[in-house]
Design a protein around this motif. Structure first.
Motif, PDB file in Angstrom:
ATOM      1  N   HIS A   1       2.402 -33.313  -1.653  1.00 14.10           N
ATOM      2  CA  HIS A   1       1.879 -32.294  -2.560  1.00 14.10           C
ATOM      3  C   HIS A   1       1.838 -30.963  -1.831  1.00 14.10           C
ATOM      4  CE1 HIS A   1      -0.314 -30.719  -5.963  1.00 14.10           C
ATOM      5  NE2 HIS A   1      -1.380 -30.432  -5.244  1.00 14.10           N
ATOM      6  N   LYS A   2       2.399 -29.948  -2.439  1.00 11.71           N
ATOM      7  CA  LYS A   2       2.384 -28.582  -1.902  1.00 11.71           C
ATOM      8  C   LYS A   2       1.708 -27.726  -2.969  1.00 11.71           C
ATOM      9  CE  LYS A   2       4.208 -25.358   1.010  1.00 11.71           C
ATOM     10  NZ  LYS A   2       4.071 -25.307   2.472  1.00 11.71           N
ATOM     11  N   PRO A   3       0.380 -27.573  -2.933  1.00 10.52           N
ATOM     12  CA  PRO A   3      -0.358 -26.937  -4.036  1.00 10.52           C
ATOM     13  C   PRO A   3       0.159 -25.559  -4.403  1.00 10.52           C
ATOM     14  CG  PRO A   3      -1.879 -27.924  -2.456  1.00 10.52           C
ATOM     15  CD  PRO A   3      -0.517 -27.981  -1.838  1.00 10.52           C
TER      16      PRO A   3
ATOM     17  N   TYR B   1       8.710 -32.041 -10.371  1.00  5.66           N
ATOM     18  CA  TYR B   1       8.508 -30.952  -9.417  1.00  5.66           C
ATOM     19  C   TYR B   1       7.142 -30.300  -9.595  1.00  5.66           C
ATOM     20  CZ  TYR B   1       9.074 -26.687  -6.757  1.00  5.66           C
ATOM     21  OH  TYR B   1       8.873 -25.672  -5.855  1.00  5.66           O
ATOM     22  N   GLU B   2       6.737 -30.097 -10.844  1.00  6.98           N
ATOM     23  CA  GLU B   2       5.485 -29.390 -11.115  1.00  6.98           C
ATOM     24  C   GLU B   2       4.263 -30.133 -10.589  1.00  6.98           C
ATOM     25  OE1 GLU B   2       8.667 -27.768 -13.380  1.00  6.98           O
ATOM     26  OE2 GLU B   2       7.954 -29.867 -13.236  1.00  6.98           O
ATOM     27  N   LEU B   3       4.358 -31.437 -10.401  1.00  8.67           N
ATOM     28  CA  LEU B   3       3.255 -32.191  -9.808  1.00  8.67           C
ATOM     29  C   LEU B   3       3.217 -32.008  -8.299  1.00  8.67           C
ATOM     30  CD1 LEU B   3       3.441 -35.532 -11.829  1.00  8.67           C
ATOM     31  CD2 LEU B   3       1.755 -33.698 -12.070  1.00  8.67           C
ATOM     32  N   VAL B   4       4.389 -31.906  -7.704  1.00 11.14           N
ATOM     33  CA  VAL B   4       4.451 -31.716  -6.253  1.00 11.14           C
ATOM     34  C   VAL B   4       4.074 -30.288  -5.880  1.00 11.14           C
ATOM     35  CG1 VAL B   4       5.968 -31.772  -4.226  1.00 11.14           C
ATOM     36  CG2 VAL B   4       6.175 -33.533  -6.008  1.00 11.14           C
ATOM     37  N   ASN B   5       4.603 -29.326  -6.613  1.00 14.23           N
ATOM     38  CA  ASN B   5       4.318 -27.911  -6.339  1.00 14.23           C
ATOM     39  C   ASN B   5       3.924 -27.193  -7.638  1.00 14.23           C
ATOM     40  OD1 ASN B   5       6.343 -24.992  -5.597  1.00 14.23           O
ATOM     41  ND2 ASN B   5       4.185 -25.306  -5.176  1.00 14.23           N
ATOM     42  N   PRO B   6       2.640 -27.280  -7.998  1.00 12.36           N
ATOM     43  CA  PRO B   6       2.197 -26.723  -9.287  1.00 12.36           C
ATOM     44  C   PRO B   6       2.214 -25.201  -9.355  1.00 12.36           C
ATOM     45  CG  PRO B   6       0.329 -27.578  -8.062  1.00 12.36           C
ATOM     46  CD  PRO B   6       1.556 -28.007  -7.322  1.00 12.36           C
TER      47      PRO B   6
ATOM     48  N   SER C   1     -10.902 -24.050  -6.749  1.00 12.22           N
ATOM     49  CA  SER C   1     -11.204 -25.004  -7.817  1.00 12.22           C
ATOM     50  C   SER C   1      -9.942 -25.434  -8.557  1.00 12.22           C
ATOM     51  CB  SER C   1     -12.212 -24.405  -8.797  1.00 12.22           C
ATOM     52  OG  SER C   1     -11.703 -23.236  -9.404  1.00 12.22           O
ATOM     53  N   ARG C   2      -9.043 -24.483  -8.797  1.00  7.72           N
ATOM     54  CA  ARG C   2      -7.801 -24.818  -9.501  1.00  7.72           C
ATOM     55  C   ARG C   2      -6.896 -25.688  -8.633  1.00  7.72           C
ATOM     56  NH1 ARG C   2      -3.099 -20.676 -11.696  1.00  7.72           N
ATOM     57  NH2 ARG C   2      -2.021 -22.181 -13.023  1.00  7.72           N
ATOM     58  N   LEU C   3      -6.717 -25.308  -7.381  1.00  5.04           N
ATOM     59  CA  LEU C   3      -5.874 -26.085  -6.482  1.00  5.04           C
ATOM     60  C   LEU C   3      -6.474 -27.459  -6.220  1.00  5.04           C
ATOM     61  CD1 LEU C   3      -4.740 -23.425  -3.846  1.00  5.04           C
ATOM     62  CD2 LEU C   3      -3.621 -24.116  -5.963  1.00  5.04           C
ATOM     63  N   ASN C   4      -7.791 -27.526  -6.153  1.00  3.51           N
ATOM     64  CA  ASN C   4      -8.470 -28.801  -5.967  1.00  3.51           C
ATOM     65  C   ASN C   4      -8.150 -29.746  -7.123  1.00  3.51           C
ATOM     66  OD1 ASN C   4     -10.911 -30.666  -6.600  1.00  3.51           O
ATOM     67  ND2 ASN C   4     -11.233 -30.119  -4.460  1.00  3.51           N
ATOM     68  N   GLY C   5      -8.127 -29.207  -8.342  1.00  4.30           N
ATOM     69  CA  GLY C   5      -7.819 -30.030  -9.502  1.00  4.30           C
ATOM     70  C   GLY C   5      -6.425 -30.620  -9.427  1.00  4.30           C
ATOM     71  N   PHE C   6      -5.449 -29.794  -9.015  1.00  4.36           N
ATOM     72  CA  PHE C   6      -4.083 -30.299  -8.862  1.00  4.36           C
ATOM     73  C   PHE C   6      -4.033 -31.411  -7.812  1.00  4.36           C
ATOM     74  CE2 PHE C   6      -2.733 -25.801 -10.142  1.00  4.36           C
ATOM     75  CZ  PHE C   6      -2.470 -26.170 -11.443  1.00  4.36           C
ATOM     76  N   ALA C   7      -4.676 -31.150  -6.666  1.00  4.83           N
ATOM     77  CA  ALA C   7      -4.624 -32.116  -5.566  1.00  4.83           C
ATOM     78  C   ALA C   7      -5.347 -33.411  -5.929  1.00  4.83           C
ATOM     79  CB  ALA C   7      -5.242 -31.503  -4.307  1.00  4.83           C
TER      80      ALA C   7
ATOM     81  N   GLY D   1      -0.447 -27.515   3.475  1.00  5.03           N
ATOM     82  CA  GLY D   1      -0.922 -26.160   3.274  1.00  5.03           C
ATOM     83  C   GLY D   1       0.225 -25.161   3.367  1.00  5.03           C
ATOM     84  N   ALA D   2      -0.123 -23.899   3.500  1.00  4.79           N
ATOM     85  CA  ALA D   2       0.863 -22.829   3.654  1.00  4.79           C
ATOM     86  C   ALA D   2       0.447 -21.987   4.853  1.00  4.79           C
ATOM     87  CB  ALA D   2       0.934 -21.968   2.392  1.00  4.79           C
ATOM     88  N   GLY D   3       1.384 -21.734   5.748  1.00  2.66           N
ATOM     89  CA  GLY D   3       1.031 -20.955   6.930  1.00  2.66           C
ATOM     90  C   GLY D   3       0.048 -21.703   7.815  1.00  2.66           C
ATOM     91  N   GLY D   4      -0.914 -20.965   8.369  1.00  2.71           N
ATOM     92  CA  GLY D   4      -1.916 -21.565   9.238  1.00  2.71           C
ATOM     93  C   GLY D   4      -3.170 -21.977   8.489  1.00  2.71           C
ATOM     94  N   TRP D   5      -4.236 -22.228   9.241  1.00  3.75           N
ATOM     95  CA  TRP D   5      -5.458 -22.805   8.680  1.00  3.75           C
ATOM     96  C   TRP D   5      -6.180 -21.858   7.747  1.00  3.75           C
ATOM     97  CZ3 TRP D   5      -7.286 -27.282   7.671  1.00  3.75           C
ATOM     98  CH2 TRP D   5      -8.640 -27.512   7.496  1.00  3.75           C
ATOM     99  N   ARG D   6      -6.224 -20.563   8.038  1.00  2.00           N
ATOM    100  CA  ARG D   6      -7.027 -19.645   7.238  1.00  2.00           C
ATOM    101  C   ARG D   6      -6.185 -18.690   6.377  1.00  2.00           C
ATOM    102  NH1 ARG D   6     -11.736 -21.518   7.880  1.00  2.00           N
ATOM    103  NH2 ARG D   6     -12.803 -21.650   9.885  1.00  2.00           N
ATOM    104  N   VAL D   7      -5.107 -19.183   5.831  1.00  2.00           N
ATOM    105  CA  VAL D   7      -4.305 -18.351   4.929  1.00  2.00           C
ATOM    106  C   VAL D   7      -5.134 -18.034   3.685  1.00  2.00           C
ATOM    107  CG1 VAL D   7      -2.328 -18.391   3.368  1.00  2.00           C
ATOM    108  CG2 VAL D   7      -2.076 -19.170   5.718  1.00  2.00           C
TER     109      VAL D   7
END
Length: 243
Positions: free
Chosen positions: A41-43, A73-78, A101-107, A122-128
């Motif tokens: 999953h890539k949120p 695809y939309e489930l993997v990368n919404p 909250s939105r990304l949490n719902g997808f995940a 995630g994307a990039g580093g820890w605090r993107v």
């Protein structure tokens, strides 16, 4: 034989080019070779290309190729954003607001799927940033899942890795392990840097992925120990070093 509940891990990196997707694909492929059902999953992904089917991100499609469960695809990368820039900036330019909250719902939806291993990348580093007050770290915190840290082995990686490991711990999450991904084939004192990280990161070294010209994640799977995969799947007790 009844399978155990699916194991979920949040995959982060020391920075944008640490190789999160390459390592995630390697792990998914290795686990699949061992007979496990794998998902990814890539949120949110920035840097997508327009296709006949809509925006597509190369990281997301790589994850889809590496996992062995078929999903739309939309489930993997919404959330797919076209500009190859920070996600919150790309979203703002599109008039979109990203939120935990939105990304949490997808995940959470993905976490309800049937499988053995789910990697949430995630994307990039820890605090993107996701916006003015939230980051992707807040998503990981909300999911309450252990973290796999991908360390891009290059000059400066020691500080980046230790700071990220410290931040993960301070955020109250378990660092399940880390992967040394040799992104710089000419890194000076590679072994010495690896030894320092092994000594100072408070988590098992899961795998050491060498930089081999032309190597694919399928080939890199040979460097991900089966014992480390079983450890992540809860079938072997952790040790000081898995790799």
């Amino acid at each position: 034989m009844k399978r155990k509940a699916m194991k979920t891990y949040f995959v982060t990196g020391t920075d944008t080019d640490a190789g999160k997707t390459f390592v995630s694909a390697t792990l998914l492929h290795k686990a699949g070779q061992m007979g496990y059902k794998t998902l990814a999953h890539k949120p949110v992904a920035a840097g997508c290309e327009q296709t006949d089917e809509g925006l597509r991100n190369s990281d997301a499609t790589t994850l889809m190729a590496a996992m062995n469960e078929e999903l739309d695809y939309e489930l993997v990368n919404p959330i797919a954003l076209e500009p190859p820039i920070a996600p919150h900036i790309a979203a703002a330019e599109k008039g979109m607001q990203l939120s935990v909250s939105r990304l949490n719902g997808f995940a959470r939806g993905m976490m309800m799927a049937k499988g053995d291993l789910l990697l949430i990348e995630g994307a990039g580093g820890w605090r993107v940033p996701l916006g003015p007050r939230e980051t992707l770290a807040d998503l990981a915190i909300s999911l309450k899942q252990p973290v796999i840290l991908v360390v891009g082995m290059k000059l400066g990686c020691i500080s980046h890795a230790l700071l990220t490991a410290e931040a993960i711990k301070r955020d109250g999450l378990e660092l399940a392990g880390w992967v040394a991904n040799q992104i710089d084939p000419d890194m000076n004192r590679y072994k010495e840097n690896l030894a320092t990280l092994h000594q100072m990161i408070p988590a098992p070294l899961l795998a050491e992925i060498p930089n081999i010209e032309g190597s694919s994640w399928e080939q890199a799977a040979d460097h991900f120990p089966e014992g480390a995969v079983k450890y992540l799947l809860g079938e072997e007790q952790g040790s000081e070093e898995q790799a």
